[in-house]
Enzyme design. Structure first.
Site, PDB file in Angstrom:
ATOM      1  N   ASP A   1       0.836  -1.200   0.000  1.00 33.75           N
ATOM      2  CA  ASP A   1       0.000   0.000   0.000  1.00 33.75           C
ATOM      3  C   ASP A   1       0.879   1.262   0.000  1.00 33.75           C
ATOM      4  O   ASP A   1       1.751   1.418   0.835  1.00 33.75           O
ATOM      5  CB  ASP A   1      -0.892  -0.021   1.248  1.00 33.75           C
ATOM      6  CG  ASP A   1      -2.108   0.867   1.143  1.00 33.75           C
ATOM      7  OD1 ASP A   1      -1.991   1.982   0.616  1.00 33.75           O
ATOM      8  OD2 ASP A   1      -3.184   0.441   1.604  1.00 33.75           O
TER       9      ASP A   1
ATOM     10  N   THR B   1      -6.903   3.781  -1.841  1.00 32.93           N
ATOM     11  CA  THR B   1      -6.664   2.374  -1.508  1.00 32.93           C
ATOM     12  C   THR B   1      -7.705   1.435  -2.098  1.00 32.93           C
ATOM     13  O   THR B   1      -7.371   0.414  -2.701  1.00 32.93           O
ATOM     14  CB  THR B   1      -6.616   2.203   0.016  1.00 32.93           C
ATOM     15  OG1 THR B   1      -5.533   2.980   0.526  1.00 32.93           O
ATOM     16  CG2 THR B   1      -6.424   0.756   0.415  1.00 32.93           C
TER      17      THR B   1
ATOM     18  N   ASN C   1     -12.614   5.534  -1.770  1.00 35.17           N
ATOM     19  CA  ASN C   1     -12.741   4.866  -0.469  1.00 35.17           C
ATOM     20  C   ASN C   1     -14.129   5.083   0.123  1.00 35.17           C
ATOM     21  O   ASN C   1     -14.684   4.201   0.779  1.00 35.17           O
ATOM     22  CB  ASN C   1     -11.688   5.405   0.505  1.00 35.17           C
ATOM     23  CG  ASN C   1     -10.292   4.894   0.207  1.00 35.17           C
ATOM     24  OD1 ASN C   1     -10.111   3.932  -0.532  1.00 35.17           O
ATOM     25  ND2 ASN C   1      -9.297   5.551   0.785  1.00 35.17           N
TER      26      ASN C   1
ATOM     27  N   LYS D   1      -5.448  -4.224   5.955  1.00 36.10           N
ATOM     28  CA  LYS D   1      -6.679  -3.432   5.858  1.00 36.10           C
ATOM     29  C   LYS D   1      -7.786  -4.320   5.303  1.00 36.10           C
ATOM     30  O   LYS D   1      -7.542  -5.138   4.409  1.00 36.10           O
ATOM     31  CB  LYS D   1      -6.502  -2.241   4.921  1.00 36.10           C
ATOM     32  CG  LYS D   1      -5.525  -1.183   5.373  1.00 36.10           C
ATOM     33  CD  LYS D   1      -5.474  -0.039   4.359  1.00 36.10           C
ATOM     34  CE  LYS D   1      -4.481   1.038   4.767  1.00 36.10           C
ATOM     35  NZ  LYS D   1      -4.439   2.151   3.786  1.00 36.10           N
TER      36      LYS D   1
ATOM     37  N   HIS E   1       1.298   8.257   5.638  1.00 32.76           N
ATOM     38  CA  HIS E   1       0.306   9.233   6.091  1.00 32.76           C
ATOM     39  C   HIS E   1       0.723   9.897   7.399  1.00 32.76           C
ATOM     40  O   HIS E   1       0.530  11.106   7.577  1.00 32.76           O
ATOM     41  CB  HIS E   1      -1.048   8.561   6.298  1.00 32.76           C
ATOM     42  CG  HIS E   1      -1.806   8.310   5.035  1.00 32.76           C
ATOM     43  ND1 HIS E   1      -2.201   9.322   4.193  1.00 32.76           N
ATOM     44  CD2 HIS E   1      -2.248   7.164   4.468  1.00 32.76           C
ATOM     45  CE1 HIS E   1      -2.861   8.812   3.160  1.00 32.76           C
ATOM     46  NE2 HIS E   1      -2.895   7.499   3.302  1.00 32.76           N
TER      47      HIS E   1
ATOM     48  N   HIS F   1      -2.615  11.148  -0.642  1.00 38.73           N
ATOM     49  CA  HIS F   1      -2.587  10.820  -2.067  1.00 38.73           C
ATOM     50  C   HIS F   1      -4.003  11.008  -2.589  1.00 38.73           C
ATOM     51  O   HIS F   1      -4.820  11.669  -1.954  1.00 38.73           O
ATOM     52  CB  HIS F   1      -2.099   9.390  -2.282  1.00 38.73           C
ATOM     53  CG  HIS F   1      -2.763   8.410  -1.372  1.00 38.73           C
ATOM     54  ND1 HIS F   1      -4.002   7.852  -1.611  1.00 38.73           N
ATOM     55  CD2 HIS F   1      -2.384   7.929  -0.148  1.00 38.73           C
ATOM     56  CE1 HIS F   1      -4.337   7.064  -0.621  1.00 38.73           C
ATOM     57  NE2 HIS F   1      -3.383   7.084   0.297  1.00 38.73           N
TER      58      HIS F   1
END
Length: 550
Positions: free
Chosen positions: A47, A86, A107, A168, A300, A483
């Site tokens: 990721d 993501t 997302n 995740k 992040h 992002h």
């Protein structure tokens, strides 16, 4: 198996540097080129592993990445769509389809028809479950509209086993799909799955090992010599970044999640499932998807150009090496592909210090709330007239029909006039744009928007910011970099294939992540048709290896 879990965790969590100082193994004799399909496909998504980050560290790798660099290397893979997040990114990797077809456009999006008060919908939830909202949800695959490669394999060959493990839930779900034998993710406290599933021994061992690890304080990790040049402090939101080494107090769950140890744990659980389920030893090719999420959490919360990300790249490299060595020791015939769901670039403040003065945070007057206030005041109507999520702007459900065209026109005009906005496209404009067939780096913004547009869930207006404008209005601890833009620093990711005996090569020209599924399908002789991606020929000397996908 406890020894393996401990070894993989310690590869990322030990304070000793002896493993890094070990001599390189003696090269083995070249393996013969493979002539039969692999027995196990291993798909790894790192990721937020941008092509830029890959390029920055590729000459420093000595572990698992070094092995992958000996295979088929595509340094310019593209998550070609505009919504570089993501969930959309993971939805492309094993479906062979762009978000326009997967239905995963972001997302989060807005659905004003849902019964609950919270109209924001998370990509991997079932929003019809009573008592939920988009932050407290029941994980579901219902929004993924197309099958994954694992599903295609299982449909054609029912004996295939499909396993998905990630840091995740959205990574595990979007790569695993609707038909999985095992699917597990880190839920913030432990590794979870859908309700009612029996916990496999491998997962329980991983749970126990991680719980014991988190219960202890973590000493600082060693700093590789090549990371020392990045050891510079920078203060953002009242906190100093750039010199971290992943020390954490006992019981720090968030610290574990944003550390190399969390990736090591995911790979350890994946290895345990491979061993216990005897993946790669059945009558058909099996597939396991592994989502390594720590790089994104680290990016992040800590940025990409400090000691933190440098240590993460080193530790991930060593974890990959340990994982591959374990599979080798079991004598498995496996093929690996490693890629990412999106890229990213460093925090605005450090970019401004390093020859990027045009970097800036988005201004408050560019927000949906600010533009909505302008429009409702100008038209003399009671708001809100606009609602939104990510870059998608929706006309409010209760807005009278006679006002909707006028409000949309006003919104487009006002957003487009903002100095930080590159473009504002209406739903009609995006829908009318043909799907691009040219190389992804040449696509216009409208073509990039079209690739992640689905009329059922996308907004009435899409707002795209200019390059180097981050969507973070005000950085805060835990959120200093992000992002999601349509620009290539967020779109470009590496795509690396490896199998024992494969003749290595590097293709510098652009390919797409949607090309992965048809390429793997060709490796196992599985016919697939109608995908957005194309088969990449990994062995030009072996004839037409992509025939099954045409």
């Amino acid at each position: 198996m406890k020894a393996l879990i401990a070894a993989l965790l310690l590869a990322s969590a030990a304070s000793a540097a002896s493993a890094q100082q070990a001599p390189a193994p003696t090269p083995a004799a070249p393996a013969p080129a493979p002539t039969t399909p692999p027995r196990l496909i291993v798909v790894i998504s790192v990721d937020q592993f941008s092509a830029d980050l890959f390029q920055q560290y590729r000459n420093r790798f000595t572990g698992g990445f070094t092995r992958l660099l000996g295979g088929a290397v595509f340094p310019s893979g593209y998550q070609s769509h505009a919504a570089t997040e993501t969930c959309p990114g993971h939805s492309t990797i094993l479906t062979g389809m762009r978000p326009a077809h997967t239905g995963i456009v972001a997302n989060n999006w807005i659905d004003q028809s849902v019964a609950r008060a919270d109209k924001t919908v998370y990509c991997s939830e079932d929003e019809t479950v009573p008592g939920t909202d988009h932050e407290h949800y029941v994980v579901s695959d219902k929004h993924l509209k197309v099958p994954t490669l694992g599903e295609m394999m299982k449909t054609a060959r029912p004996a295939t086993r499909v396993v998905s493990v990630a840091g995740k839930d959205r990574a595990a779900v979007m790569m695993g799909g609707h038909k999985v034998d095992e699917l597990w993710w880190w839920d913030g406290k432990t590794y979870s799955s859908y309700a009612g599933r029996v916990v496999p021994r491998a997962v329980q061992r991983g749970r126990d090992a991680v719980a014991a690890l988190i219960a202890r304080p973590q000493e600082p990790l060693p700093l590789p010599g090549y990371c020392q040049a990045l050891d510079r402090p920078i203060t953002v939101a009242g906190k100093v970044f750039g010199q971290g080494r992943f020390a954490r107090e006992a019981g720090d769950l968030k610290g574990f999640r944003a550390s190399p140890a969390s990736d090591a744990a995911v790979f350890a659980i994946a290895a345990g499932l491979i061993q216990d389920m005897k993946l790669g030893r059945g009558p058909e090719t099996d597939i396991i998807d592994i989502g390594a999420s720590a790089t994104d959490y680290i990016g992040h919360s800590l940025g990409t150009q400090g000691t933190e990300m440098c240590i993460q790249m080193d530790q991930l490299d060593q974890t990959l090496g340990s994982f591959f060595a374990t599979l080798d020791s079991w004598g498995l015939d496996y093929e690996v592909v490693l890629t990412a769901d999106h890229g990213a670039h460093d925090m605005t403040e450090r970019q401004q210090q390093r020859a990027m003065p045009m970097e800036e945070h988005v201004h408050a007057d560019t927000s949906i709330t600010a533009i909505d206030a302008q429009i409702t005041a100008a038209l003399g109507i009671k708001g809100p007239a606009l609602v939104g999520a990510e870059g998608d702007v929706y006309l409010a459900k209760d807005l009278p029909a006679r006002l909707r065209p006028r409000v949309l026109a006003e919104a487009q005009k006002r957003f487009a006039a903002m100095p930080q906005v590159a473009a504002a496209f209406t739903k009609a404009q995006i829908a009318a744009q043909p799907i691009a067939t040219t190389p992804p780096e040449t696509w216009t913004l409208l073509e990039r928007a079209r690739a992640s547009f689905n009329p059922q869930v996308s907004g009435d207006l899409l707002v795209l910011l200019k390059p180097r404008v981050t969507t973070i209005e005000t950085p805060k601890p835990g959120y200093v970099e992000t992002h999601g833009s349509p620009w290539d620093y967020d779109r470009r990711v590496p795509i690396l294939f490896w199998r024992k005996g494969m003749a290595g090569f590097e293709q510098p020209l652009s390919v797409e992540t949607v090309d992965i599924a048809p390429t793997l399908a060709a490796q196992i002789g599985l016919p697939v048709k109608g995908l957005d991606g194309r088969c990449l020929d990994l062995d030009p000397g072996a004839g037409d290896t992509c025939a099954a996908t045409r």
